[in-house]
Structures are given as C-alpha cells and as structure tokens.
Design a protein around this motif. Structure first.
Motif, PDB file in Angstrom:
ATOM      1  N   GLU A  70      20.569  31.378  60.404  1.00  0.00           N
ATOM      2  CA  GLU A  70      20.117  30.366  61.359  1.00  0.00           C
ATOM      3  C   GLU A  70      18.838  29.690  60.880  1.00  0.00           C
ATOM      4  O   GLU A  70      18.682  28.469  60.992  1.00  0.00           O
TER       5      GLU A  70
ATOM      6  N   LYS B 109      19.734  27.369  58.133  1.00  0.00           N
ATOM      7  CA  LYS B 109      20.393  26.187  58.681  1.00  0.00           C
ATOM      8  C   LYS B 109      19.384  25.237  59.315  1.00  0.00           C
ATOM      9  O   LYS B 109      19.468  24.016  59.158  1.00  0.00           O
ATOM     10  N   LYS B 110      18.390  25.807  60.008  1.00  0.00           N
ATOM     11  CA  LYS B 110      17.349  24.997  60.662  1.00  0.00           C
ATOM     12  C   LYS B 110      16.523  24.232  59.626  1.00  0.00           C
ATOM     13  O   LYS B 110      16.208  23.059  59.794  1.00  0.00           O
TER      14      LYS B 110
END
Length: 336
Positions: A294, A297-298
C-alpha cells in the motif's frame, strides 16, 4: 594473482615433500566462512546489514516501477502529445533512470555502502582470527595453515587438519575471560589446558569426540523415552478420570455432559489454541506485507499525480503563450 599464489603453494608442498624425511611437515587449514558464521557479534551485525540491503533493494525496485509507469503512460499518450512534450517527458524518464542507476551504484557498487560496511564488519574479527591462528601454529608447531574459503583451490582436505574449531575456541575464550572472576578464570585455565592437550593429540581428541557424540545420542534417547512415558501416563490418567466421572454420573442417573465435554476436549483445545496463534502470526505477516504494498502504491500514485499536475501546468502555460502570440499578431495586423 590467484595463479601466482597457487604456484607458490605447490612449490611449498613440493619442497615439503622433498624434506619430509628429514622433518615431518605439519599442515593445517581453517574455514573463515564457517568461523564468521559462528561468531555471535558478526551474525548480529550481518543481520542488521542484510536488513539495510533489503531496504535499499526495495527503494530501487520502487523507483523502477515508477519509471516503467511513466514509460507506459508516454507510450499510451504519445499520439496526443506534441513533439516538444514528448521530448520533455523522455528527458525526464532518462534523468530518473540515471538517478536510480547512480543510487544503485552508491549502495551496491564495488565501492558502495554495502561493500564498505561489510569490510568494516569483517576486518576486526579477521584480525582476531589471524592472531588466534598464529598462537595455535606456534603452540602446535604447524608449518603451514591455509584458509579454505580463500582464492586457494583445495581439491581435498582431510578433516583432521581443520583447526577452525580450535580458532573458535580461542575467540570464545577471549570473550568469556572479560566476564569471569579470578576463581572462574583459574578454573577456565585448567579446562583450557585440557582442551589444548587434546589438540596436541588428535587421536585422543577424536576418541573423546566420538564418546561425547554417543553420550549425547544416549541422553536424547532417554529424554524421548521419558517424554513418551509421561505422555502415556497422562493419557492413562485422563482416561481413568473420564471413566470415573461416567460411573458417578451413571450412579446418579444422569450423564454429565459437561464432564464428558471437558475430558474429551482437553488436548484438542490446546491444539486449537496453537493453531489460532499460528494463524494470528500469519495474519500479522500478511498485514505487514500489505502495508508495504500500500505504501509503495501510494508513492507511485503521488508521483503520478505530481507529474500530471506538472504536465497540465506546462500545457496551460504554452496555451497561454500561444494565445498571447496570436493576439499580438492580430493586433499588429490591425495596426498595419
């Protein structure tokens, strides 16, 4: 360099063979990799260094993913962009690739952080090993001692010539002495003298080693038997309690469901608890892995957003400039 060293080694062996009748040549070798793996300070520091290296690798891979995203975006939008915009984005991608390559060399290059920190980590222990080897060679009258894990190619080496365990013992002695009282040091010296005597007599040391191995195997068998007896005893006791509870319940005219249930699920309950604990551990690992993904991805999304805003701003500025030029041209035409 390796060939020269091998030539010198072969010359020494040949010379030793010629003079073997006049003097018995004593050879020995160590395995530096094995010694380092069994030194606690080195293994702890190596684990920390491995964690750093993994972190650097993750950063490099994340940047590669970002660059590939930009390449794919450019490939998809190329037909809609002007030549200037295409060149600008290609320049930006090339800059990011060079930047990532420089970072990779800085961390993992021949003179990078990883090599420097490895050298800093190994050198103090290597110095201790060399000192220990010299002491052993002088005490036990060795003529040559080689490092099995170095550039020297050892096609065969008999185990009885391996003094790695002796070197480890010397290193451990030095570390332990700093924490012992005077009385404990005297006791340690007596024990060390016995160990040194075994080093002087390899056959005796080998016999003692075999005796210790047999003793350890025998103790392990006895321990396993003891555990098996205790397990059977516990099973018998649980069965006896269950039968007694059923008899009492039968005398009373009712079957105690609670007693049967408690006796029946004693062991499965423990198994279930362990299973839940294992599942919790696996869940934590999965959560940690998902968090990393995550975060990655951010970072990619933030970078993409930033590039989109920059591209939009550039297009707006160019449109404004183009509009201003058209208005100026129109104004000049009207004046004429």
């Amino acid at each position: 360099m390796k060939k020269q060293f091998l030539s010198v080694f072969l010359a020494l062996i040949t010379y030793s063979g010629v003079n073997a009748q006049a003097k018995g040549t004593k050879l020995g070798f160590i395995d530096m990799e094995y010694i380092l793996e069994n030194v606690s300070d080195y293994t702890e520091a190596k684990n920390q260094l491995d964690q750093k290296a993994n972190k650097w690798k993750l950063e490099i891979e994340t940047k590669k993913i970002e660059i590939n995203k930009l390449k794919e975006a450019l490939k998809a939008e190329k037909v809609l962009l002007t030549k200037e915009l295409i060149e600008e984005r290609e320049t930006e991608i090339a800059f990011l690739e060079n930047q990532n390559l420089e970072y990779q060399l800085k961390r993992f290059g021949p003179n990078g952080d990883l090599m420097i920190q490895k050298s800093t980590l190994v050198k103090p222990i290597q110095d201790q090993v060399f000192t220990a080897v010299q002491d052993i060679a002088e005490r036990l009258k060795y003529d040559f001692i080689f490092d099995k894990s170095s550039d020297l190619t050892m096609l065969f080496a008999a185990k009885r010539f391996d003094i790695s365990e002796q070197v480890l013992r010397v290193l451990n002695r030095t570390e332990k002495r700093e924490q012992l009282t005077k009385k404990q040091q005297k006791e340690a010296e007596i024990k060390e003298s016995k160990e040194d005597a075994l080093d002087d007599n390899p056959d005796l040391a080998e016999r003692k080693k075999l005796i210790e191995e047999k003793k350890t195997a025998r103790e392990q068998i006895l321990e396993e038997r003891k555990l098996l007896q205790e397990q059977k005893k516990q099973e018998f006791e649980d069965k006896r309690k269950q039968i007694q509870a059923e008899r009492e319940a039968k005398k009373a005219g009712t079957v105690s469901a609670n007693i049967k249930e408690d006796n029946a699920v004693t062991t499965p309950k423990n198994v279930e608890t362990k299973k839940e604990s294992l599942e919790e551990s696996k869940q934590k690992e999965n959560d940690a892995r998902l968090k990393i993904l995550e975060d990655r991805k951010k970072v990619i999304e933030d970078r993409k957003k930033e590039l989109d805003e920059k591209r939009k701003k550039t297009i707006e500025e160019r449109e404004a400039l183009k509009k201003a030029k058209e208005e100026k041209t129109k104004e000049n035409t009207n004046n004429n």
